[in-house]
Design a protein around this motif. Structure first.
Motif, PDB file in Angstrom:
ATOM      1  N   ALA A   1       0.844  -1.209   0.000  1.00 30.13           N
ATOM      2  CA  ALA A   1       0.000   0.000   0.000  1.00 30.13           C
ATOM      3  C   ALA A   1       0.874   1.253   0.000  1.00 30.13           C
ATOM      4  N   ALA A   2       1.954   1.221   0.800  1.00 25.50           N
ATOM      5  CA  ALA A   2       2.836   2.395   0.879  1.00 25.50           C
ATOM      6  C   ALA A   2       3.487   2.698  -0.468  1.00 25.50           C
ATOM      7  N   ARG A   3       3.610   1.677  -1.311  1.00 24.25           N
ATOM      8  CA  ARG A   3       4.218   1.867  -2.640  1.00 24.25           C
ATOM      9  C   ARG A   3       3.162   2.025  -3.729  1.00 24.25           C
ATOM     10  N   GLY A   4       1.908   2.091  -3.307  1.00 24.83           N
ATOM     11  CA  GLY A   4       0.820   2.279  -4.272  1.00 24.83           C
ATOM     12  C   GLY A   4       0.590   1.072  -5.173  1.00 24.83           C
ATOM     13  N   ILE A   5       0.926  -0.110  -4.679  1.00 28.52           N
ATOM     14  CA  ILE A   5       0.754  -1.325  -5.505  1.00 28.52           C
ATOM     15  C   ILE A   5      -0.578  -1.987  -5.134  1.00 28.52           C
ATOM     16  N   GLY A   6      -1.434  -2.162  -6.120  1.00 23.82           N
ATOM     17  CA  GLY A   6      -2.762  -2.732  -5.894  1.00 23.82           C
ATOM     18  C   GLY A   6      -2.670  -4.194  -5.479  1.00 23.82           C
ATOM     19  N   HIS A   7      -3.483  -4.578  -4.533  1.00 21.86           N
ATOM     20  CA  HIS A   7      -3.434  -5.971  -4.070  1.00 21.86           C
ATOM     21  C   HIS A   7      -4.685  -6.306  -3.273  1.00 21.86           C
ATOM     22  N   VAL A   8      -4.826  -7.595  -2.988  1.00 20.28           N
ATOM     23  CA  VAL A   8      -5.880  -8.057  -2.083  1.00 20.28           C
ATOM     24  C   VAL A   8      -5.261  -9.125  -1.178  1.00 20.28           C
ATOM     25  N   VAL A   9      -5.767  -9.209   0.049  1.00 16.53           N
ATOM     26  CA  VAL A   9      -5.268 -10.217   1.003  1.00 16.53           C
ATOM     27  C   VAL A   9      -6.401 -11.206   1.270  1.00 16.53           C
ATOM     28  N   PHE A  10      -6.147 -12.474   1.006  1.00 14.71           N
ATOM     29  CA  PHE A  10      -7.139 -13.502   1.314  1.00 14.71           C
ATOM     30  C   PHE A  10      -6.744 -14.210   2.609  1.00 14.71           C
ATOM     31  N   GLU A  11      -7.639 -14.222   3.555  1.00 13.26           N
ATOM     32  CA  GLU A  11      -7.401 -14.882   4.849  1.00 13.26           C
ATOM     33  C   GLU A  11      -8.489 -15.946   5.033  1.00 13.26           C
ATOM     34  N   ALA A  12      -8.048 -17.190   5.194  1.00  9.72           N
ATOM     35  CA  ALA A  12      -9.000 -18.301   5.266  1.00  9.72           C
ATOM     36  C   ALA A  12      -9.929 -18.194   6.480  1.00  9.72           C
ATOM     37  N   ASN A  13      -9.420 -17.616   7.559  1.00  8.02           N
ATOM     38  CA  ASN A  13     -10.205 -17.556   8.798  1.00  8.02           C
ATOM     39  C   ASN A  13     -10.415 -16.089   9.175  1.00  8.02           C
ATOM     40  N   ARG A  14      -9.887 -15.713  10.346  1.00  8.30           N
ATOM     41  CA  ARG A  14      -9.870 -14.301  10.755  1.00  8.30           C
ATOM     42  C   ARG A  14      -8.424 -13.895  10.948  1.00  8.30           C
ATOM     43  N   ILE A  15      -8.142 -12.597  10.889  1.00  5.94           N
ATOM     44  CA  ILE A  15      -6.749 -12.203  11.121  1.00  5.94           C
ATOM     45  C   ILE A  15      -6.328 -12.668  12.523  1.00  5.94           C
ATOM     46  N   GLY A  16      -5.050 -13.043  12.610  1.00  2.00           N
ATOM     47  CA  GLY A  16      -4.532 -13.502  13.907  1.00  2.00           C
ATOM     48  C   GLY A  16      -5.037 -14.890  14.275  1.00  2.00           C
ATOM     49  N   HIS A  17      -5.486 -15.645  13.275  1.00  9.05           N
ATOM     50  CA  HIS A  17      -6.137 -16.938  13.537  1.00  9.05           C
ATOM     51  C   HIS A  17      -5.263 -17.883  14.380  1.00  9.05           C
TER      52      HIS A  17
END
Ligand SMILES: Cc1cc2nc3c(=O)[nH]c(=O)nc-3n(C[C@H](O)[C@H](O)[C@H](O)COP(=O)(O)OP(=O)(O)OC[C@H]3O[C@@H](n4cnc5c(N)ncnc54)[C@H](O)[C@@H]3O)c2cc1C
Length: 422
Positions: free
Chosen positions: A30-46
């Motif tokens: 994000a800081a470099r302006g690069i588009g992306h998505v994060v897929f998390e199978a459960n919840r963050i910190g699972h």
């Protein structure tokens, strides 16, 4: 975008896994302006939420929690966060920059395809220019085949399922393994008044404090945590080594199994076999205890040398004298005779990257990479133990590796764009 004949939602980068590693690289992208998505199978910190016991604390001091843009800012930098605070720290991190995170979405396949990758998930099919695998290295409970021969009335759990002593049936408990988890779980049961039988292994140990400071703080200053895997005396072999045991519990203290033995814990050598109710152990208890002390003493000696070389004024410390040694080498323990109602297997984890269909894995299914950059252009790993240095699989170093990967991805994105333009 049409990929492989199917319409797939396209992203410049897909990050697989939304815990500390996935969020770190998301922050850097994000800081470099690069588009992306994060897929998390459960919840963050699972994993922190579900696979740690109730009394769990970090072993590393809080000041080493330095995720990109979100260094620990609480009131106890030299303390050791308990489990729920760790989860809260990761949640607060996500809140701080609102990553493009999709929770409850498991990536089921990643394969190279024309111009990038096809990424299948439980929530549709996607394509990406680059993929970062940030799912840690601890996926499957490591259990020995002999666990199947344990009598059916004995409860067996893996360390990742252990929560507290009350969860286990009354009676003695056999703990197998003396890495970080085994030692801390044995201590947890011991403190609760449960009689513990502990099968030791060759894991090393480290002092919590030495010469007036936390050992981690000395080693940090000595540059130990900057050592890249290529320069480590064991090379890539260090990735398979057990961590040094010590604890952050109660403000942080040593774990000395000899002291536990003096307090009634039954220590054994390495688990060899299970025959009916008889657990057979190797006659190597003394060697295991001596080996752990040897690493403890060696690390302290390296701190002494550093203090001497730099003329640092630090309080002296008496050399360690073992307070107990085994008089005999116990070679077996009978589960029935000792009223052992439960076994806690603390033998670590295996990784599972089977959803990745790319020619990068060796015969042990470990990915070929250099600091997370694989031979398949655009495919990266982050957060593996010793990916690059000691802290790579920990809060301490994952951020530095994430910055490195984000730079690599940024360079790749701009060269692809130039390729499209010219
Ligand atoms: C017992 C134990 C104690 C530790 N103690 C410390 C400590 O004191 N200090 C320290 O710094 N480190 C410690 N660590 C090491 C490390 O910090 C943790 O393992 C940490 O959880 C690693 O974070 P991660 O984001 O790399 O992976 P994980 O926390 O394992 O997160 C990976 C995420 O990926 C998701 N995922 C998995 N597969 C998929 C898929 N196919 N699609 C989408 N999502 C997926 C999972 O749901 C999970 O949320 C410890 C580890 C263990 C096991």
């Amino acid at each position: 975008m049409a990929h492989g004949g199917k319409m797939r939602e396209h992203h410049e980068v897909i990050v697989v896994g939304g815990s500390q590693a996935g969020l770190s690289v998301s922050h850097c992208l994000a800081a470099r302006g690069i588009g992306h998505v994060v897929f998390e199978a459960n919840r963050i910190g699972h994993a922190w939420r579900t696979q740690r016991w109730d009394s769990f604390c970090l072993v590393t001091p809080n000041w080493q929690c330095r995720l990109p843009g979100f260094a620990y800012a609480g009131g106890d930098p030299d303390g050791f966060m308990p489990r729920d605070d760790i989860v809260a720290y990761i949640e607060a991190y996500a809140k701080s920059f609102a990553p493009p995170l999709r929770e409850g979405v498991r990536v089921t396949a990643v394969r190279p395809a024309a111009g990038g990758f096809e990424v299948d998930t439980t929530s549709g099919d996607f394509s990406a220019g680059s993929v970062v695998i940030a799912i840690g290295g601890y996926h499957l409970a490591r259990l020995p085949a002999m666990a199947q021969r344990v009598p059916a009335d004995i409860v067996q759990i893996h360390s990742s399922a252990y929560k507290n002593p009350e969860q286990l049936p009354p009676g003695d408990v056999l703990v197998v393994g003396t890495g970080q988890s085994g030692c801390q779980i044995a201590e947890d049961l011991h403190i609760a008044g449960r009689r513990v039988h502990l099968c030791t292994g060759s894991a090393p140990r480290v002092a919590r404090r030495y010469r007036g400071r936390d050992v981690v703080s000395w080693l940090e200053e000595m540059g130990h945590y900057d050592l890249p895997v290529e320069e480590h005396p064991l090379g890539a072999g260090v990735r398979a080594k057990s961590n040094h045991y010590v604890t952050g519990r109660g403000g942080g203290r040593d774990i000395d199994l000899r002291v536990f033995a003096m307090q009634g814990m039954q220590l054994y050598g390495r688990l060899r076999n299970i025959e009916g109710s008889l657990v057979v152990t190797a006659p190597d208890l003394a060697r295991n205890l001596d080996g752990a002390d040897e690493s403890f003493t060696k690390i302290n000696a390296s701190i002494d040398a550093y203090i001497r070389a730099h003329g640092i004024d630090a309080p002296a410390e008496a050399p360690y004298v073992p307070p107990w040694s085994p008089q005999i080498e116990p070679e077996s323990v009978d589960l029935v005779e000792q009223n052992i109602g439960a076994i806690v297997w603390c033998m670590g984890f295996r990784s599972d990257f089977s959803f990745i269909d790319a020619p990068i894995f060796d015969e042990r299914f470990y990915p070929e990479h250099r600091r997370g950059v694989t031979p398949v252009d655009g495919l990266y790993f982050l957060g593996l133990p010793w990916l690059h240095s000691w802290g790579s699989g920990r809060f301490a170093g994952v951020g530095r590796d994430a910055e490195f990967l984000a730079d690599r991805i940024g360079a790749r994105v701009s060269s692809c764009q130039k390729g499209l333009l010219f």
